[in-house]
Write a protein that holds these residues in place. Structure first.
Motif, PDB file in Angstrom:
ATOM      1  N   PHE A 130       0.826  -1.207   0.000  1.00  0.00           N
ATOM      2  CA  PHE A 130       0.000   0.000   0.000  1.00  0.00           C
ATOM      3  C   PHE A 130       0.863   1.260   0.000  1.00  0.00           C
ATOM      4  O   PHE A 130       0.506   2.264  -0.633  1.00  0.00           O
ATOM      5  N   LEU A 131       1.981   1.230   0.736  1.00  0.00           N
ATOM      6  CA  LEU A 131       2.863   2.398   0.778  1.00  0.00           C
ATOM      7  C   LEU A 131       3.466   2.683  -0.596  1.00  0.00           C
ATOM      8  O   LEU A 131       3.515   3.838  -1.029  1.00  0.00           O
ATOM      9  N   MET A 132       3.916   1.652  -1.295  1.00  0.00           N
ATOM     10  CA  MET A 132       4.453   1.861  -2.645  1.00  0.00           C
ATOM     11  C   MET A 132       3.363   2.351  -3.596  1.00  0.00           C
ATOM     12  O   MET A 132       3.611   3.201  -4.461  1.00  0.00           O
ATOM     13  N   LEU A 133       2.154   1.827  -3.422  1.00  0.00           N
ATOM     14  CA  LEU A 133       1.053   2.226  -4.294  1.00  0.00           C
ATOM     15  C   LEU A 133       0.708   3.696  -4.093  1.00  0.00           C
ATOM     16  O   LEU A 133       0.544   4.451  -5.069  1.00  0.00           O
ATOM     17  N   VAL A 134       0.591   4.142  -2.844  1.00  0.00           N
ATOM     18  CA  VAL A 134       0.223   5.534  -2.584  1.00  0.00           C
ATOM     19  C   VAL A 134       1.363   6.470  -2.980  1.00  0.00           C
ATOM     20  O   VAL A 134       1.122   7.612  -3.398  1.00  0.00           O
ATOM     21  N   THR A 135       2.608   5.998  -2.896  1.00  0.00           N
ATOM     22  CA  THR A 135       3.736   6.820  -3.352  1.00  0.00           C
ATOM     23  C   THR A 135       3.666   7.067  -4.852  1.00  0.00           C
ATOM     24  O   THR A 135       3.844   8.200  -5.322  1.00  0.00           O
ATOM     25  N   LEU A 136       3.377   6.020  -5.625  1.00  0.00           N
ATOM     26  CA  LEU A 136       3.253   6.171  -7.076  1.00  0.00           C
ATOM     27  C   LEU A 136       2.066   7.060  -7.440  1.00  0.00           C
ATOM     28  O   LEU A 136       2.155   7.889  -8.354  1.00  0.00           O
ATOM     29  N   LEU A 137       0.939   6.899  -6.739  1.00  0.00           N
ATOM     30  CA  LEU A 137      -0.225   7.738  -7.008  1.00  0.00           C
ATOM     31  C   LEU A 137       0.067   9.201  -6.665  1.00  0.00           C
ATOM     32  O   LEU A 137      -0.355  10.112  -7.388  1.00  0.00           O
ATOM     33  N   PHE A 138       0.778   9.424  -5.569  1.00  0.00           N
ATOM     34  CA  PHE A 138       1.096  10.791  -5.143  1.00  0.00           C
ATOM     35  C   PHE A 138       1.971  11.494  -6.175  1.00  0.00           C
ATOM     36  O   PHE A 138       1.758  12.676  -6.485  1.00  0.00           O
ATOM     37  N   LEU A 139       2.941  10.775  -6.717  1.00  0.00           N
ATOM     38  CA  LEU A 139       3.820  11.375  -7.728  1.00  0.00           C
ATOM     39  C   LEU A 139       3.111  11.506  -9.070  1.00  0.00           C
ATOM     40  O   LEU A 139       3.299  12.505  -9.781  1.00  0.00           O
ATOM     41  N   ALA A 140       2.292  10.518  -9.432  1.00  0.00           N
ATOM     42  CA  ALA A 140       1.607  10.557 -10.728  1.00  0.00           C
ATOM     43  C   ALA A 140       0.598  11.693 -10.794  1.00  0.00           C
ATOM     44  O   ALA A 140       0.377  12.261 -11.879  1.00  0.00           O
ATOM     45  N   MET A 141      -0.028  12.031  -9.675  1.00  0.00           N
ATOM     46  CA  MET A 141      -1.038  13.095  -9.639  1.00  0.00           C
ATOM     47  C   MET A 141      -0.451  14.429  -9.192  1.00  0.00           C
ATOM     48  O   MET A 141      -1.181  15.326  -8.774  1.00  0.00           O
ATOM     49  N   ASN A 142       0.892  14.549  -9.241  1.00  0.00           N
ATOM     50  CA  ASN A 142       1.584  15.809  -8.951  1.00  0.00           C
ATOM     51  C   ASN A 142       1.285  16.323  -7.544  1.00  0.00           C
ATOM     52  O   ASN A 142       1.172  17.533  -7.319  1.00  0.00           O
ATOM     53  N   GLY A 143       1.173  15.397  -6.587  1.00  0.00           N
ATOM     54  CA  GLY A 143       0.969  15.823  -5.212  1.00  0.00           C
ATOM     55  C   GLY A 143       2.165  16.582  -4.665  1.00  0.00           C
ATOM     56  O   GLY A 143       2.008  17.520  -3.870  1.00  0.00           O
ATOM     57  N   HIS A 144       3.377  16.213  -5.095  1.00  0.00           N
ATOM     58  CA  HIS A 144       4.574  16.909  -4.627  1.00  0.00           C
ATOM     59  C   HIS A 144       4.597  18.356  -5.117  1.00  0.00           C
ATOM     60  O   HIS A 144       5.087  19.249  -4.417  1.00  0.00           O
ATOM     61  N   LEU A 145       4.061  18.599  -6.328  1.00  0.00           N
ATOM     62  CA  LEU A 145       4.010  19.974  -6.838  1.00  0.00           C
ATOM     63  C   LEU A 145       3.016  20.813  -6.039  1.00  0.00           C
ATOM     64  O   LEU A 145       3.250  22.005  -5.803  1.00  0.00           O
ATOM     65  N   VAL A 146       1.918  20.202  -5.629  1.00  0.00           N
ATOM     66  CA  VAL A 146       0.950  20.916  -4.790  1.00  0.00           C
ATOM     67  C   VAL A 146       1.583  21.276  -3.442  1.00  0.00           C
ATOM     68  O   VAL A 146       1.367  22.370  -2.902  1.00  0.00           O
ATOM     69  N   VAL A 147       2.377  20.373  -2.892  1.00  0.00           N
ATOM     70  CA  VAL A 147       3.058  20.647  -1.622  1.00  0.00           C
ATOM     71  C   VAL A 147       4.017  21.818  -1.775  1.00  0.00           C
ATOM     72  O   VAL A 147       4.080  22.707  -0.911  1.00  0.00           O
ATOM     73  N   PHE A 148       4.766  21.864  -2.866  1.00  0.00           N
ATOM     74  CA  PHE A 148       5.680  22.982  -3.095  1.00  0.00           C
ATOM     75  C   PHE A 148       4.910  24.292  -3.301  1.00  0.00           C
ATOM     76  O   PHE A 148       5.378  25.367  -2.903  1.00  0.00           O
ATOM     77  N   GLU A 149       3.739  24.201  -3.926  1.00  0.00           N
ATOM     78  CA  GLU A 149       2.907  25.399  -4.094  1.00  0.00           C
ATOM     79  C   GLU A 149       2.424  25.921  -2.742  1.00  0.00           C
ATOM     80  O   GLU A 149       2.457  27.134  -2.487  1.00  0.00           O
ATOM     81  N   VAL A 150       1.987  25.009  -1.879  1.00  0.00           N
ATOM     82  CA  VAL A 150       1.564  25.414  -0.534  1.00  0.00           C
ATOM     83  C   VAL A 150       2.743  26.003   0.232  1.00  0.00           C
ATOM     84  O   VAL A 150       2.593  26.988   0.974  1.00  0.00           O
ATOM     85  N   LEU A 151       3.923  25.430   0.064  1.00  0.00           N
ATOM     86  CA  LEU A 151       5.115  25.961   0.728  1.00  0.00           C
ATOM     87  C   LEU A 151       5.412  27.382   0.276  1.00  0.00           C
ATOM     88  O   LEU A 151       5.725  28.258   1.098  1.00  0.00           O
ATOM     89  N   ALA A 152       5.308  27.639  -1.027  1.00  0.00           N
ATOM     90  CA  ALA A 152       5.551  28.993  -1.533  1.00  0.00           C
ATOM     91  C   ALA A 152       4.497  29.975  -1.019  1.00  0.00           C
ATOM     92  O   ALA A 152       4.822  31.122  -0.649  1.00  0.00           O
ATOM     93  N   GLU A 153       3.227  29.543  -0.953  1.00  0.00           N
ATOM     94  CA  GLU A 153       2.167  30.418  -0.447  1.00  0.00           C
ATOM     95  C   GLU A 153       2.312  30.675   1.048  1.00  0.00           C
ATOM     96  O   GLU A 153       1.854  31.715   1.551  1.00  0.00           O
ATOM     97  N   SER A 154       2.959  29.757   1.771  1.00  0.00           N
ATOM     98  CA  SER A 154       3.082  29.925   3.212  1.00  0.00           C
ATOM     99  C   SER A 154       3.948  31.123   3.582  1.00  0.00           C
ATOM    100  O   SER A 154       3.777  31.702   4.658  1.00  0.00           O
ATOM    101  N   PHE A 155       4.855  31.515   2.701  1.00  0.00           N
ATOM    102  CA  PHE A 155       5.693  32.680   2.993  1.00  0.00           C
ATOM    103  C   PHE A 155       4.912  33.984   2.906  1.00  0.00           C
ATOM    104  O   PHE A 155       5.350  35.009   3.425  1.00  0.00           O
ATOM    105  N   VAL A 156       3.742  33.941   2.230  1.00  0.00           N
ATOM    106  CA  VAL A 156       2.876  35.124   2.143  1.00  0.00           C
ATOM    107  C   VAL A 156       1.832  35.109   3.251  1.00  0.00           C
ATOM    108  O   VAL A 156       1.601  36.113   3.924  1.00  0.00           O
ATOM    109  N   THR A 157       1.190  33.968   3.445  1.00  0.00           N
ATOM    110  CA  THR A 157       0.136  33.870   4.455  1.00  0.00           C
ATOM    111  C   THR A 157       0.684  33.693   5.868  1.00  0.00           C
ATOM    112  O   THR A 157       0.023  34.054   6.839  1.00  0.00           O
ATOM    113  N   LEU A 158       1.880  33.124   5.978  1.00  0.00           N
ATOM    114  CA  LEU A 158       2.528  32.923   7.278  1.00  0.00           C
ATOM    115  C   LEU A 158       3.949  33.460   7.161  1.00  0.00           C
ATOM    116  O   LEU A 158       4.897  32.704   6.999  1.00  0.00           O
ATOM    117  N   PRO A 159       4.108  34.787   7.213  1.00  0.00           N
ATOM    118  CA  PRO A 159       5.416  35.389   6.935  1.00  0.00           C
ATOM    119  C   PRO A 159       6.501  34.913   7.892  1.00  0.00           C
ATOM    120  O   PRO A 159       6.237  34.422   8.987  1.00  0.00           O
TER     121      PRO A 159
END
Length: 258
Positions: A130-159
């Motif tokens: 299950f861990l390998m499956l969710v890892t592949l799904l997370f990368l295939a659906m660009n979940g890591h890019l969403v995390v980086f987007e939230v990280l970039a927005e955090s510098f504005v909303t949480l200075p």
């Protein structure tokens, strides 16, 4: 001779090092990138690259003395923010690990464990699957890019320098029970089906005591468990989308970007 003033050093510390600590703390603790499979040096280089890319878009940073107590407090705040974001993602991935371990225990595969190369511990085979499956799904659906987007927005909303408030900690504590509930709901059909199988074997043992139920019950439960897991894979994508959407929305709420 090149001479640097305290104001210049403080400006560099505020504009580069403080955001770097938040980014590095996230990459050191989040799944996939923050595991033992990725060397620490690679994670550090990736943190530097992301920080250099984000620097032109970041809001003005506070001017701090590089060797003052205030700078150390701000560094600790940035590290804490990054670690909490990575911890939330770890909770999401461990929902599927816990679900796999529950199914493996019910079907008799609890003893079949393998070393998890990401965390360096032994987990059930179904949980590792299950861990390998969710890892592949997370990368295939660009979940890591969403995390980086939230990280970039955090510098504005949480200075930088604002730190986390009490409601952030209460929100994190309130979501810890969500992990157990989500893992149980994820495998509830499989656990219920295996429970019915075990009840059927109990009735057979009661009806025919001379029947050696252990000789046929264990392999049959194992085979039926694998069949149930295979059938349940048809709905795993829909369940993943619901859980991933909730977790990523939770990340946005934590940094105030929702």
């Amino acid at each position: 001779m090149l001479e640097l003033s305290d104001a210049q050093i403080g400006g560099w510390v505020g504009s580069f090092l403080l955001p770097l600590f938040r980014i590095a703390a996230l990459l050191m603790t989040m799944p996939i990138i923050g595991t033992q499979l990725v060397p620490v040096r690679v994670r550090m280089y990736l943190s530097l690259a992301i920080c250099l890319v984000l620097m032109p878009t970041l809001p003005p940073m506070p001017q701090v003395d590089s060797v003052s107590l205030q700078s150390f407090v701000m560094i600790a705040q940035e590290v804490l923010i990054g670690v909490m974001l990575g911890f939330v993602l770890q909770l999401f991935f461990h929902v599927f690990v816990m679900a796999g371990q529950l199914v493996a225990t019910q079907m008799g595969l609890g003893f079949a464990s393998m070393v998890d190369p990401a965390n360096g511990i032994s987990v059930a085979v179904i949980g590792q699957f299950f861990l390998m499956l969710v890892t592949l799904l997370f990368l295939a659906m660009n979940g890591h890019l969403v995390v980086f987007e939230v990280l970039a927005e955090s510098f504005v909303t949480l200075p930088v320098g604002s730190g986390l408030r009490a409601e952030h900690y209460w929100a994190l504590a309130g979501k810890l029970g969500w992990v157990l509930g989500a893992g149980l709901l994820l495998v509830l059909p499989a656990v219920t089906a295996l429970l019915v199988v075990n009840i059927a074997f109990g009735v057979m043992t009661r009806a025919a005591p001379q029947l050696n139920i252990f000789s046929i019950g264990f392999p049959l439960t194992l085979v039926l468990g694998l069949v149930i897991v295979w059938i349940g894979m048809a709905d795993i994508l829909a369940q993943y989308q619901v859980l991933a959407t909730e977790v990523l929305q939770w990340l946005r709420e934590m940094v105030g970007a929702a």
